[in-house]
Design an enzyme around this catalytic site. Structure first.
Site, PDB file in Angstrom:
ATOM      1  CB  THR A   1      -0.927  -0.019   1.229  1.00 42.30           C
ATOM      2  OG1 THR A   1      -1.805  -1.135   1.092  1.00 42.30           O
ATOM      3  CG2 THR A   1      -1.745   1.239   1.352  1.00 42.30           C
TER       4      THR A   1
ATOM      5  CB  SER B   1       2.990  -8.276   2.153  1.00 41.57           C
ATOM      6  OG  SER B   1       1.908  -7.966   2.982  1.00 41.57           O
TER       7      SER B   1
ATOM      8  CB  THR C   1       0.528  -3.308   6.466  1.00 37.79           C
ATOM      9  OG1 THR C   1      -0.731  -3.322   5.797  1.00 37.79           O
ATOM     10  CG2 THR C   1       1.192  -1.950   6.360  1.00 37.79           C
ATOM     11  CG  ASP C   2      -2.416  -7.546   3.918  1.00 37.54           C
ATOM     12  OD1 ASP C   2      -2.701  -6.474   4.474  1.00 37.54           O
ATOM     13  OD2 ASP C   2      -3.090  -8.033   2.986  1.00 37.54           O
TER      14      ASP C   2
HETATM   15  N1  GLU Z   1      -2.635  -6.347   0.830  1.00 36.25           N
HETATM   16  C1  GLU Z   1      -1.562  -5.467   0.504  1.00 36.25           C
HETATM   17  C2  GLU Z   1      -0.207  -5.901   1.024  1.00 36.25           C
HETATM   18  O1  GLU Z   1      -0.045  -6.483   2.086  1.00 36.25           O
HETATM   19  C3  GLU Z   1      -1.857  -4.092   0.964  1.00 36.25           C
HETATM   20  C4  GLU Z   1      -1.840  -3.942   2.461  1.00 36.25           C
HETATM   21  C5  GLU Z   1      -0.915  -2.885   2.894  1.00 36.25           C
HETATM   22  O2  GLU Z   1       0.160  -2.711   2.349  1.00 36.25           O
HETATM   23  O3  GLU Z   1      -1.287  -2.191   3.842  1.00 36.25           O
HETATM   24  O4  GLU Z   1       0.740  -5.626   0.364  1.00 36.25           O
END
Ligand code: GLU
Length: 332
Positions: free
Chosen positions: A14, A62, A95-96
């Protein structure tokens, strides 16, 4: 002033995301901007002696990371250490599964230099995007001599967390990252590193785990417990080559009688079983909800199921013995 070189490794997420509208913080495409683009807004605020070495590793959400991704990142950091000798590292990612990458690197890489993993909850195009400030703080932390020897850290929303304890705890809030029960290790006070405590367990230079030259990690799966759960997942994981199982148990890592029968088979086949808890906090005590001595299982200490899986993947590169595995869970 002496130059400080920080290697920034970009993987997507993100923090590199774009939406059609600046008001849209939920419906966006992650992994669009390059790491160099995400760094552009904060470059004017970096001290003149900080030099950035930007390496684009991937453009991948991620949720698509695997244990091979972790090995690739450890290898990239080791190679940069050998060829460029930066003073610190920043890894940008989604962040996932950020907490899993951070804990893996915390256990696996061999450097006393600061390594900071950072992401964002809002895409780069959002009004009040959190990525630029998080990334600025990550570079500032990686450049700080105070961060040396602390292993891998995560910076989010002006707090510094240790990789072992940090977890994503909210689907969309910018205050998603926390360390239940332990709290942060410090704050980024307007860019100044303010430490309040040290990481609680061994890591990096003091860890026995070494992934240099490894092309894969042992397959470890997580079995989720819930009222009425059958043992199909355990059987499926075993038949697909699981070398270790983490039980995401109810309460203090309880194991139902149905699961117990299937785990008994696993242990007899030399597949270790680690008991963790799905509650989100607390310590799964050895010989508490379950007699681990008699059953041959291992207590996960305070590790969440996903963190226990990281440690078990690494520990299985050294042993399958439940007593030795328990030692690792007591110390890492
Ligand atoms: N689902 C995506 C990931 O983990 C976006 C979540 C994020 O980065 O906050 O890359």
């Amino acid at each position: 002033m002496p130059k400080i070189k920080i290697a920034v490794l970009g993987t997507g997420g993100t923090i590199a995301g774009e939406a059609n509208s600046a008001a849209d913080v939920l419906n966006y495409q992650d992994s669009q901007l390059s790491a160099a683009d995400t760094l552009a807004p904060l470059r004017p605020y970096l001290p003149g002696n900080v030099e950035l070495l930007v390496v684009q590793i991937s453009q991948l959400g991620s949720e698509n990371f695997s244990t091979d991704t972790w090995l690739g990142l450890a290898d990239a950091i080791t190679r940069l250490e050998e060829t460029e000798a930066p003073d610190g590292f920043v890894l940008t990612q989604g962040t996932d599964t950020l907490e899993e990458t951070a804990y893996f690197l915390h256990l696996a890489i061999k450097t006393p230099k600061p390594v900071v993993v950072v992401g964002a909850m809002r895409p780069a195009t959002a009004l009040s995007a959190d990525g630029p400030l998080n990334l600025l703080r990550a570079v500032q932390l990686a450049a700080s001599p105070l961060a040396r020897g602390l292993g891998v850290m995560v910076v989010a929303n002006e707090r510094i967390f240790s990789a072992r304890e940090v977890t994503k705890s909210h689907t969309s809030s910018i205050d998603s990252f926390g360390s239940p029960e332990f709290g942060c290790v410090g704050y980024m006070q307007n860019g100044e590193v303010k430490l309040h405590r040290m990481p609680s367990r061994h890591h990096t230079m003091d860890s026995p785990f070494n992934v240099a030259g490894l092309h894969s990690l042992p397959k470890v799966d997580i079995v989720y417990a819930y009222a009425g759960a059958g043992c199909e997942s355990i059987r499926a994981f075993l038949s697909h080559g699981a070398r270790g199982l983490v039980h995401a148990g109810t309460g203090n890592g309880s194991i139902s009688s149905v699961h117990r029968a299937a785990y008994r088979e696993a242990i007899l086949r030399g597949v270790p079983v680690v008991r963790s808890s799905r509650t989100g906090s607390g310590l799964v005590s050895r010989n508490g909800a379950m007699n681990d001595d008699a059953f041959g299982s291992v207590g996960a200490d305070t590790l969440s199921p996903q963190k226990a899986r990281v440690l078990l993947c690494l520990a299985l590169t050294l042993t399958q013995d439940a007593v030795q595995l328990q030692c690792y869970f007591d110390n890492y």
